[in-house]
Design a protein around this motif. Structure first.
Motif, mmCIF file in Angstrom:
data_model
loop_
_atom_site.group_PDB
_atom_site.id
_atom_site.type_symbol
_atom_site.label_atom_id
_atom_site.label_comp_id
_atom_site.label_asym_id
_atom_site.label_seq_id
_atom_site.Cartn_x
_atom_site.Cartn_y
_atom_site.Cartn_z
ATOM 1 N N GLN A 3 3.554 -8.765 14.196
ATOM 2 C CA GLN A 3 3.162 -9.824 13.278
ATOM 3 C C GLN A 3 2.055 -10.679 13.884
ATOM 4 N N THR A 33 -0.718 -11.218 1.741
ATOM 5 C CA THR A 33 0.161 -10.056 1.573
ATOM 6 C C THR A 33 0.688 -9.554 2.910
ATOM 7 N N ASN A 35 1.867 -11.512 5.168
ATOM 8 C CA ASN A 35 2.979 -12.404 5.496
ATOM 9 C C ASN A 35 4.129 -12.110 4.534
ATOM 10 N N ASP A 36 4.852 -11.018 4.811
ATOM 11 C CA ASP A 36 5.881 -10.537 3.893
ATOM 12 C C ASP A 36 6.940 -11.594 3.594
ATOM 13 N N ARG A 37 7.304 -12.353 4.609
ATOM 14 C CA ARG A 37 8.366 -13.346 4.435
ATOM 15 C C ARG A 37 7.835 -14.711 3.999
ATOM 16 N N GLN A 38 6.520 -14.789 3.814
ATOM 17 C CA GLN A 38 5.878 -16.047 3.420
ATOM 18 C C GLN A 38 6.255 -17.187 4.376
ATOM 19 N N GLU A 39 6.246 -16.861 5.671
ATOM 20 C CA GLU A 39 6.574 -17.857 6.685
ATOM 21 C C GLU A 39 5.421 -18.841 6.853
ATOM 22 N N GLU A 40 5.758 -20.078 7.101
ATOM 23 C CA GLU A 40 4.742 -21.091 7.328
ATOM 24 C C GLU A 40 4.152 -20.940 8.730
#
Length: 299
Positions: A3, A33, A35-40
């Protein structure tokens, strides 16, 4: 780790287009796209990744505090000559595209270079300063058992090559991956490292060559290319030494400092009647002989 590396390439790609504030970067990352988990993206994490980008990719990202705290790439000109980074960024883009199944049908690629499975063991041997035992099949000779000390690899015209020393003769050789039928990594040979690098400098070994052939001395070659093909050669130069020396509405004259090898002649011929060699006279006569022999095959 994966990541982090994806983020590093993503950020370099992003800042290559234009400088951005941290808030802009954080917003784009949350919606990316990749950032699969949409983490900040906390500021501390961003600062750590920014340092990683400099150490891993040699990309200097700085903050312009006088202009709204925008982040920008300070060594942008150097990136243009960093071919490895360009390849990594291209692979990142293709990986990103492949996640969307709808886009797979609109991205059409040429076949991948053959025998790419040899890349990892060869790079491992280079890293460990190991010799290699190869069975190499040339189109002109029977298969040979070769003791080889690899120095670097090159991807050229959709083919992988390894460049190094053949230990039986201590001569430099360029070997195509697809002609290697078997290989085994041998013993570490740190004694050969300095010997090889004195003769083979990866940074400039092919600097005056069109491809991987090193048959002739380099010389200044002048060519004339008529419109509209001259515009295409400006967009995609034949060689990094290419420069325009004269220009009219009908044609452009270019000068290159290059070795007139077989593959360079092949490249010139792909431009058909739009390209003419002007000088030197010896190379011009060689091109004339090639064209005469080609014409004779049709008579």
């Amino acid at each position: 780790m994966v990541q982090k590396f994806k983020f590093c390439l993503w950020l370099v790609d992003l800042l290559t287009v234009k400088p951005l504030t941290l808030i802009d970067i954080q917003h784009k990352w949350v919606n990316s796209t990749l950032n699969d988990r949409q983490e900040e993206l906390p500021e501390r994490t961003f600062s750590r990744y920014r340092r990683d980008i400099e150490s891993l990719l040699n990309v200097d990202i700085q903050c312009d505090k006088r202009n709204g705290n925008i982040y920008f790439i300070a060594n942008k000109e150097e990136l243009q000559s960093n071919r490895l980074l360009e390849w990594l960024r291209m692979c990142y883009r293709l990986t990103n595209l492949s996640k969307d199944i709808k886009k797979k049908t609109v991205v059409v690629l040429d076949p991948a270079p053959p025998a790419a499975e040899h890349l990892e063991p060869i790079l491992d041997a280079i890293e460990r300063h190991q010799s290699m035992q190869l069975v190499y099949k040339s189109h002109y000779k029977d298969p040979q058992d070769i003791s080889f000390f690899p120095v670097f690899v090159r991807l050229c015209h959709q083919r992988w090559y390894v460049i190094g020393l053949q230990l039986e003769t201590m001569k430099e050789r360029v070997l195509a991956f697809e002609r290697i039928s078997s290989m085994n990594n041998g013993d570490p040979r740190p004694d050969l490292k300095q010997i090889a690098l004195k003769r083979i400098n990866p940074a400039d070994y092919f600097i005056h060559n069109y491809g991987v052939l090193k048959e002739h001395k380099s010389e200044f070659i002048k060519i004339r290319v008529t419109w509209p093909q001259n515009a295409y050669i400006k967009d995609v130069p034949l060689h990094h030494s290419q420069r325009v020396i004269q220009e009219t509405e009908d044609y452009s004259d270019f000068e290159l400092f290059i070795s007139p090898t077989f593959d360079f002649i092949q490249s010139l011929l792909t431009h058909r009647e739009t390209l003419t060699v002007l000088s030197p006279q010896t190379f011009k006569e060689e091109m004339i002989d090639v064209l005469k022999n080609m014409l004779a095959n049709y008579q």
